[in-house]
Write an enzyme that holds these catalytic residues in place. Structure first.
Site, PDB file in Angstrom:
ATOM      1  N   ASP A  32       0.850  -1.194   0.000  1.00 33.40           N
ATOM      2  CA  ASP A  32       0.000   0.000   0.000  1.00 33.40           C
ATOM      3  C   ASP A  32       0.885   1.243   0.000  1.00 33.40           C
ATOM      4  O   ASP A  32       1.885   1.320   0.713  1.00 33.40           O
ATOM      5  CB  ASP A  32      -0.908  -0.008   1.230  1.00 33.40           C
ATOM      6  N   HIS A 101     -10.406  -5.215  -3.218  1.00 35.37           N
ATOM      7  CA  HIS A 101      -9.054  -5.466  -2.695  1.00 35.37           C
ATOM      8  C   HIS A 101      -9.128  -5.834  -1.224  1.00 35.37           C
ATOM      9  O   HIS A 101      -9.892  -5.258  -0.461  1.00 35.37           O
ATOM     10  CB  HIS A 101      -8.150  -4.247  -2.881  1.00 35.37           C
TER      11      HIS A 101
HETATM   12  P1  5GP Z   1      -9.772   1.404   0.391  1.00 32.72           P
HETATM   13  O1  5GP Z   1      -9.954   2.627   1.222  1.00 32.72           O
HETATM   14  O2  5GP Z   1     -10.409   1.544  -0.972  1.00 32.72           O
HETATM   15  O3  5GP Z   1     -10.163   0.142   1.095  1.00 32.72           O
HETATM   16  O4  5GP Z   1      -8.219   1.265   0.196  1.00 32.72           O
HETATM   17  C1  5GP Z   1      -7.534   1.754  -0.909  1.00 32.72           C
HETATM   18  C2  5GP Z   1      -6.061   1.647  -0.589  1.00 32.72           C
HETATM   19  O5  5GP Z   1      -5.331   1.820  -1.776  1.00 32.72           O
HETATM   20  C3  5GP Z   1      -5.587   2.709   0.408  1.00 32.72           C
HETATM   21  O6  5GP Z   1      -5.021   2.077   1.535  1.00 32.72           O
HETATM   22  C4  5GP Z   1      -4.558   3.508  -0.404  1.00 32.72           C
HETATM   23  O7  5GP Z   1      -3.451   3.921   0.373  1.00 32.72           O
HETATM   24  C5  5GP Z   1      -4.158   2.530  -1.487  1.00 32.72           C
HETATM   25  N1  5GP Z   1      -3.748   3.172  -2.725  1.00 32.72           N
HETATM   26  C6  5GP Z   1      -4.413   4.149  -3.383  1.00 32.72           C
HETATM   27  N2  5GP Z   1      -3.754   4.498  -4.493  1.00 32.72           N
HETATM   28  C7  5GP Z   1      -2.638   3.719  -4.548  1.00 32.72           C
HETATM   29  C8  5GP Z   1      -1.550   3.619  -5.475  1.00 32.72           C
HETATM   30  O8  5GP Z   1      -1.452   4.314  -6.479  1.00 32.72           O
HETATM   31  N3  5GP Z   1      -0.590   2.693  -5.188  1.00 32.72           N
HETATM   32  C9  5GP Z   1      -0.658   1.891  -4.077  1.00 32.72           C
HETATM   33  N4  5GP Z   1       0.348   1.030  -3.909  1.00 32.72           N
HETATM   34  N5  5GP Z   1      -1.670   1.956  -3.191  1.00 32.72           N
HETATM   35  C10 5GP Z   1      -2.643   2.868  -3.421  1.00 32.72           C
END
Ligand code: 5GP
Length: 115
Positions: A32, A101
Site C-alpha cells: 500500500d 481489494h
Molecule cells: P480502500 O480505502 O479503498 O479500502 O483502500 C484503498 C487503498 O489503496 C488505500 O489504503 C490507499 O493507500 C491505497 N492506494 C491508493 N492508491 C494507490 C496507489 O497508487 N498505489 C498503491 N500502492 N496503493 C494505493
C-alpha cells in the site's frame, strides 16, 4: 459488472509503478502506498470486480484463491503472531478505490472495534 479503470488497473497493466510482492494468473499483491501498519499489502483480483457487493457464485473460486494467497503472503512476510485482513465495501465501508481489494496489515497490535 465491469468498472471504470482505476489506479489498480494501471498497476496491473504496469502503467504506474508499485512494489509488487506476489503475482499469478488471477491476482496481484503489492504494498500500500500509504501504509497503516509496518506491513500493509493489498491483494487484488485481476478481474475488474468493483467490490464485494458485486460478486456472485461464479466468483467463489477466485475469492477463495485470494484468501489462500493472503495466507501464504502472511507466512512469507513473517506474520506468525497474527494480522488483520480488511475488505472495505462501498462508501460506508470506507472503500476508496473501486476495484475489490483485501488489505493485509501486520507487525503491530490491532484494536477492536475498527474505526
Ligand atoms: P480502500 O480505502 O479503498 O479500502 O483502500 C484503498 C487503498 O489503496 C488505500 O489504503 C490507499 O493507500 C491505497 N492506494 C491508493 N492508491 C494507490 C496507489 O497508487 N498505489 C498503491 N500502492 N496503493 C494505493
Amino acid at each position: 459488472m465491469n468498472h471504470e479503470p482505476t489506479v489498480f488497473d494501471k498497476i496491473i497493466n504496469r502503467e504506474i509503478p508499485a512494489e509488487i510482492v506476489y503475482e499469478d494468473e488471477h491476482c496481484l499483491a503489492f504494498k500500500d502506498i500509504n501504509p497503516q501498519a509496518p506491513v500493509h499489502i493489498l491483494v487484488i483480483p485481476k478481474k475488474p470486480i468493483v467490490s464485494l457487493a458485486e460478486i456472485d457464485e461464479q466468483d467463489a473460486p477466485l475469492m477463495g484463491h485470494l484468501l489462500v494467497v493472503l495466507s501464504k503472503i502472511a507466512r512469507q512476510v513473517g506474520l506468525e503472531s497474527g494480522y488483520r485482513t480488511v475488505l472495505n465495501t462501498g462508501p460506508d465501508g470506507g472503500q476508496e478505490v473501486n476495484h475489490l481489494h483485501f488489505h493485509l496489515l501486520g507487525k503491530r497490535s490491532m484494536k477492536w472495534p475498527p474505526g
